[in-house]
Design a protein around this motif. Structure first.
Motif, short mmCIF file in Angstrom:
data_model
loop_
_atom_site.label_atom_id
_atom_site.label_comp_id
_atom_site.label_asym_id
_atom_site.label_seq_id
_atom_site.Cartn_x
_atom_site.Cartn_y
_atom_site.Cartn_z
N VAL A 148 0.79 -1.21 -0.13
CA VAL A 148 -0.15 -0.01 -0.19
C VAL A 148 0.87 1.20 0.05
N ASP A 149 0.51 2.29 -0.63
CA ASP A 149 1.14 3.57 -0.71
C ASP A 149 0.98 4.27 0.75
N LEU A 150 1.68 4.38 1.30
CA LEU A 150 1.30 5.11 2.79
C LEU A 150 0.91 6.38 2.84
N VAL A 151 1.54 7.15 1.63
CA VAL A 151 1.49 8.56 1.55
C VAL A 151 0.00 8.63 1.42
N ARG A 152 -0.91 7.73 0.38
CA ARG A 152 -2.21 8.06 0.18
C ARG A 152 -3.10 7.30 1.11
#
Length: 414
Positions: A148-152
């Motif tokens: 998963v993209d932790l930013v989003r």
């Protein structure tokens, strides 16, 4: 005598260092080597910007604090000599005034209007809500696929949700304001893009202030609307203040969450200490050390001299531009021994990641609580969290006004 004159002439003809300065390949968390070299050899030195201007770069911690607290140094970004990081920033300064770039007494008058919601006591009262938002976002992460993209998934929505609630901005508008905020603070954006983003954000906030004038609620925009009603601000002033608070309220914290996580995952011994502690003071110390170590305001704090100033063995003349570069100040070994080592047990409270003096970041109490909640929760709830790619593959924001990571793919063991 002849040799001395020749040496002086050679120094005068030597090309000035270009600014901004690149980071070293493979060292994404370190300040640029050229800036560190200046810190050691010439802590107050001329550099050259994109437009050929030659402001002073100030790299030593003591000099930086002195200048940021000096009333002979102005934050007013419309003055001649002020060092703009791009044509877009220069054009935006001409079109929109922000209280952040005003000098006292005007700066102090406006800042007092919005200090209350960011006071430590009021921010602490928000901690349970920030904790719930964090837990809910982590729950969603854990329920979905990996990586998963932790930013989003976490870094961007958390501070966006918090600042929306504080200001009274509908979170449904987050894609709109995040997209335009990114353009507004991007040095590579054209003047047309910056002005378009500014117009879009001002339009959003102007409409919201108008709505709060008609139907006030318990939020900051309603408080600003009350100032408009009392004749203390114009509606445009209130909208511009709202833009500043909205942009600053999510961009910096979002980047710190992602960048701090990447740095901790690259320093597993420090991550282990943070993951295993339940001491709020230890978490708070870790936040200060990460703020020092990373210094995400990596293009510096820009000012202009109002009078001649003697500092660091140089004379900064009235009208000269100044760039205070906190990345090297926060790695100053005289203040922080072994600065290149991430040490979350260190007392790093003298860092200048939030600036210093009258213009230091208004929202720092809120940012601290958000970071304490995230850093104190994420790694305990997902103890096997790890990068899903090599750190050398991460897209760092070298080109951004605020340093960070565009995407941070992570995974964990179920």
């Amino acid at each position: 005598m002849t040799e001395t004159l020749a040496e002086t002439t050679a120094e005068a003809e030597e090309p000035l260092p270009e600014f901004p300065m690149p980071r070293a390949t493979g060292c994404p968390f370190d300040p640029p080597p050229a800036a560190r070299a200046l810190h050691s050899e010439r802590p107050v030195a001329r550099v050259r910007l994109w437009d050929g201007s030659t402001p002073w770069l100030v790299t030593r911690h003591a000099d930086q604090r002195a200048l940021l607290a000096d009333p002979r140094v102005s934050a007013e970004n419309t003055l001649p000599g002020y060092p703009h990081m791009s044509a877009g920033f220069r054009e935006n300064a001409a079109q929109r005034r922000s209280f952040v770039t005003m000098d006292d007494p005007e700066h102090a008058r406006i800042r007092r209007m919005i200090t209350g919601p960011f006071a430590t006591k009021r921010v602490e009262a928000m901690r349970p809500d920030i904790q719930k938002i964090t837990d809910d976002l982590i729950d969603t992460m854990l329920a979905g696929p990996t990586p998963v993209d932790l930013v989003r998934a976490l870094a961007l929505p958390l501070p966006s949700l918090v600042i929306c609630r504080l200001l009274g901005v509908p979170y449904e508008d987050h894609d709109f304001f995040q997209r335009n905020s990114s353009l507004l603070i991007h040095p590579q954006a054209s003047p047309e893009e910056v002005l378009g983003a500014n117009k879009a954000l001002r339009g959003l906030l102007d409409g919201l202030v108008a709505a709060k004038l008609a139907d006030p609620a318990d939020d900051m925009l309603s408080e600003l609307a009350a100032r408009v009603r009392a004749g203390e601000l114009t509606q445009r002033d209130a909208a511009d203040m709202g833009v500043t608070l909205l942009v600053a309220g999510h961009e910096t914290t979002a980047n710190m969450i992602a960048l701090g996580t990447a740095a901790l995952l690259e320093n597993p011994d420090q991550l282990a200490v943070l993951r295993e502690t339940d001491d709020p003071k230890a978490v708070a110390r870790a936040v200060e050390e990460l703020l020092r170590y990373l210094t995400i305001v990596h293009k510096g704090r820009t000012r202009v001299a109002l009078e001649d100033i003697e500092i660091g063995g140089e004379t900064i003349r009235a009208g000269d531009g100044i760039i205070v570069f906190p990345g090297t100040g926060n790695w100053d070994a005289e203040v922080f021994p072994e600065p290149e080592r991430l040490d979350i047990g260190r007392d790093a409270r003298r860092h200048i990641a939030f600036g210093f003096g009258v213009h230091q970041c208004l929202g720092q109490p809120l940012a601290r609580v958000e970071l304490q909640v995230v850093y104190g929760t994420l790694y305990r709830r997902i103890p096997t969290l790890r990068l899903a790619t090599g750190v050398d593959q991460l897209p760092f924001k070298e080109d951004g006004l605020v340093y960070g990571i565009y995407e941070l793919p992570v995974t964990w063991t179920s």
